[in-house]
Structures are given as C-alpha cells and as structure tokens.
Write a protein that holds these residues in place. Structure first.
Motif, PDB file in Angstrom:
ATOM      1  N   MET A  64      26.363  36.207  43.709  1.00  0.00           N
ATOM      2  CA  MET A  64      27.129  37.440  43.739  1.00  0.00           C
ATOM      3  C   MET A  64      28.119  37.442  42.577  1.00  0.00           C
ATOM      4  SD  MET A  64      29.646  39.040  46.653  1.00  0.00           S
ATOM      5  CE  MET A  64      28.412  39.984  47.511  1.00  0.00           C
ATOM      6  N   ILE A  65      28.296  38.607  41.976  1.00  0.00           N
ATOM      7  CA  ILE A  65      29.308  38.785  40.936  1.00  0.00           C
ATOM      8  C   ILE A  65      30.613  39.159  41.633  1.00  0.00           C
ATOM      9  CG2 ILE A  65      30.066  40.179  38.973  1.00  0.00           C
ATOM     10  CD1 ILE A  65      27.075  40.659  38.351  1.00  0.00           C
ATOM     11  N   ILE A  66      31.682  38.449  41.285  1.00  0.00           N
ATOM     12  CA  ILE A  66      33.008  38.738  41.821  1.00  0.00           C
ATOM     13  C   ILE A  66      33.882  39.216  40.661  1.00  0.00           C
ATOM     14  CG2 ILE A  66      35.049  37.837  42.992  1.00  0.00           C
ATOM     15  CD1 ILE A  66      32.565  37.753  44.755  1.00  0.00           C
ATOM     16  N   VAL A  67      34.499  40.377  40.832  1.00  0.00           N
ATOM     17  CA  VAL A  67      35.417  40.921  39.836  1.00  0.00           C
ATOM     18  C   VAL A  67      36.817  40.888  40.447  1.00  0.00           C
ATOM     19  CG1 VAL A  67      36.015  42.912  38.401  1.00  0.00           C
ATOM     20  CG2 VAL A  67      33.605  42.464  38.972  1.00  0.00           C
ATOM     21  N   ASP A  68      37.727  40.166  39.813  1.00  0.00           N
ATOM     22  CA  ASP A  68      39.115  40.098  40.254  1.00  0.00           C
ATOM     23  C   ASP A  68      39.985  40.793  39.215  1.00  0.00           C
ATOM     24  OD1 ASP A  68      38.960  38.515  42.697  1.00  0.00           O
ATOM     25  OD2 ASP A  68      38.343  36.869  41.389  1.00  0.00           O
ATOM     26  N   VAL A  69      40.810  41.721  39.687  1.00  0.00           N
ATOM     27  CA  VAL A  69      41.688  42.484  38.807  1.00  0.00           C
ATOM     28  C   VAL A  69      43.132  42.095  39.104  1.00  0.00           C
ATOM     29  CG1 VAL A  69      42.408  44.805  38.119  1.00  0.00           C
ATOM     30  CG2 VAL A  69      40.040  44.395  38.812  1.00  0.00           C
ATOM     31  N   SER A  70      43.870  41.721  38.063  1.00  0.00           N
ATOM     32  CA  SER A  70      45.290  41.391  38.201  1.00  0.00           C
ATOM     33  C   SER A  70      46.104  42.512  37.566  1.00  0.00           C
ATOM     34  CB  SER A  70      45.615  40.080  37.487  1.00  0.00           C
ATOM     35  OG  SER A  70      44.915  39.021  38.068  1.00  0.00           O
ATOM     36  N   MET A 113      35.409  38.282  35.736  1.00  0.00           N
ATOM     37  CA  MET A 113      34.099  38.453  36.370  1.00  0.00           C
ATOM     38  C   MET A 113      33.462  37.075  36.410  1.00  0.00           C
ATOM     39  SD  MET A 113      32.570  41.918  34.601  1.00  0.00           S
ATOM     40  CE  MET A 113      31.024  41.751  35.458  1.00  0.00           C
ATOM     41  N   SER A 114      32.941  36.714  37.577  1.00  0.00           N
ATOM     42  CA  SER A 114      32.277  35.418  37.673  1.00  0.00           C
ATOM     43  C   SER A 114      31.098  35.500  38.625  1.00  0.00           C
ATOM     44  CB  SER A 114      33.268  34.340  38.128  1.00  0.00           C
ATOM     45  OG  SER A 114      33.797  34.670  39.391  1.00  0.00           O
ATOM     46  N   GLY A 115      30.147  34.630  38.383  1.00  0.00           N
ATOM     47  CA  GLY A 115      28.964  34.558  39.239  1.00  0.00           C
ATOM     48  C   GLY A 115      27.788  35.327  38.666  1.00  0.00           C
ATOM     49  N   ALA A 147      28.867  48.680  42.496  1.00  0.00           N
ATOM     50  CA  ALA A 147      29.133  47.975  43.753  1.00  0.00           C
ATOM     51  C   ALA A 147      28.801  48.834  44.970  1.00  0.00           C
ATOM     52  CB  ALA A 147      30.590  47.522  43.805  1.00  0.00           C
ATOM     53  N   GLU A 148      29.002  50.128  44.884  1.00  0.00           N
ATOM     54  CA  GLU A 148      28.675  51.007  46.018  1.00  0.00           C
ATOM     55  C   GLU A 148      27.176  51.018  46.289  1.00  0.00           C
ATOM     56  OE1 GLU A 148      30.395  54.867  45.306  1.00  0.00           O
ATOM     57  OE2 GLU A 148      32.433  54.052  45.362  1.00  0.00           O
ATOM     58  N   GLU A 149      26.398  50.915  45.247  1.00  0.00           N
ATOM     59  CA  GLU A 149      24.938  50.950  45.394  1.00  0.00           C
ATOM     60  C   GLU A 149      24.358  49.572  45.716  1.00  0.00           C
ATOM     61  OE1 GLU A 149      21.311  52.861  45.584  1.00  0.00           O
ATOM     62  OE2 GLU A 149      23.241  53.844  45.208  1.00  0.00           O
ATOM     63  N   TYR A 150      25.014  48.518  45.238  1.00  0.00           N
ATOM     64  CA  TYR A 150      24.474  47.161  45.355  1.00  0.00           C
ATOM     65  C   TYR A 150      25.521  46.207  45.943  1.00  0.00           C
ATOM     66  CZ  TYR A 150      20.950  49.100  42.248  1.00  0.00           C
ATOM     67  OH  TYR A 150      19.970  49.878  41.702  1.00  0.00           O
ATOM     68  N   ARG A 151      26.023  46.531  47.124  1.00  0.00           N
ATOM     69  CA  ARG A 151      27.100  45.766  47.776  1.00  0.00           C
ATOM     70  C   ARG A 151      26.801  44.280  47.942  1.00  0.00           C
ATOM     71  NH1 ARG A 151      30.424  49.764  50.017  1.00  0.00           N
ATOM     72  NH2 ARG A 151      29.280  51.683  50.367  1.00  0.00           N
ATOM     73  N   ALA A 152      25.563  43.946  48.131  1.00  0.00           N
ATOM     74  CA  ALA A 152      25.204  42.544  48.372  1.00  0.00           C
ATOM     75  C   ALA A 152      25.277  41.696  47.105  1.00  0.00           C
ATOM     76  CB  ALA A 152      23.792  42.461  48.951  1.00  0.00           C
ATOM     77  N   ILE A 199      27.593  42.517  44.136  1.00  0.00           N
ATOM     78  CA  ILE A 199      28.822  42.602  43.351  1.00  0.00           C
ATOM     79  C   ILE A 199      29.981  43.025  44.251  1.00  0.00           C
ATOM     80  CG2 ILE A 199      28.231  44.931  42.578  1.00  0.00           C
ATOM     81  CD1 ILE A 199      29.780  44.322  39.960  1.00  0.00           C
ATOM     82  N   LYS A 200      31.119  42.345  44.089  1.00  0.00           N
ATOM     83  CA  LYS A 200      32.309  42.652  44.877  1.00  0.00           C
ATOM     84  C   LYS A 200      33.499  42.760  43.925  1.00  0.00           C
ATOM     85  CE  LYS A 200      35.302  41.072  48.546  1.00  0.00           C
ATOM     86  NZ  LYS A 200      35.652  40.041  49.478  1.00  0.00           N
TER      87      LYS A 200
END
Length: 113
Positions: free
Chosen positions: A1-7, A19-21, A98-103, A105-106
């Motif tokens: 899974m791709i994880i996007v963290d925004v600071s 972005m990782s994964g 992410a809305e289309e492919y929830r499994a 990318i988060k």
C-alpha cells in the motif's frame, strides 16, 4: 500500500509530504495506482521547480517506494502561495486515486480530505 503523510504548519500550510510503499495493484510495470500516484507527485515537483523556480528539499529512493519533499522556509510569499496551490492540487489528485483504489493508497492529512 502507498501511504501519503502530509505535514502542515500552524496555518495549515503544507510543509512536507512523504509517500512510501508500493500499491501492488498489478504486476510490476503494470501497476496503474503506482504509476498514477508517481506521475501526480513527480509532476507536481517538476511544476514547482519550473513554474516557481524553487529548489525543493527532495529525497527519493526507488527501493521501498519512498519520496519526501519539504518546502524551504526561506521562500518569498508569492512563490510560497504558488507552491501551496500546486501541492494542494497534488493532494486533490491523489485523493481522487484513493477514492477509487482504497485498498492500495491511503492519505493522512490533518484536513481529512
């Protein structure tokens, strides 16, 4: 899974994103989620560099699927506003994926978009 963290800073302006994964939504070379997320993020960084003439603090590693970008603190106000608009646009595009492919990318963002 791709994880996007925004600071974000105290004014909710984007300071950094990571972005990782790997999405692993398809075979290597045919993973549309990974390709889409990569195109959106790298395209945004290229747009910032070209349109704002700003050198961002970027770290990337193909292994592990890692990209980190931070906005320099010494950017003038006009460039900072352009950078923010481009980064917010990037988030909207990633959220659409992410809305289309929830499994696959988060997105973790204080604003909860």
């Amino acid at each position: 899974m791709i994880i996007v963290d925004v600071s974000r800073n105290h004014d909710l302006m984007i300071e950094c994103f990571t972005m990782s994964g790997h999405a692993e939504s398809g075979p290597y070379g045919q993973d549309l989620v990974c390709a889409g997320a990569s195109a959106v993020s790298i395209g945004t960084l290229n747009a910032i560099a070209t349109l704002c003439d700003i050198e961002l603090d970027v770290e990337s590693k193909e292994e592990g699927g890692f990209l980190r970008c931070c906005v320099p603190s010494d950017v003038d106000e006009a460039a900072f506003e352009k950078i923010q608009l481009l980064l917010e646009g990037m988030l909207v595009s990633l959220q659409s994926i992410a809305e289309e492919y929830r499994a696959f990318i988060k997105i973790n963002d204080k604003l909860g978009r």
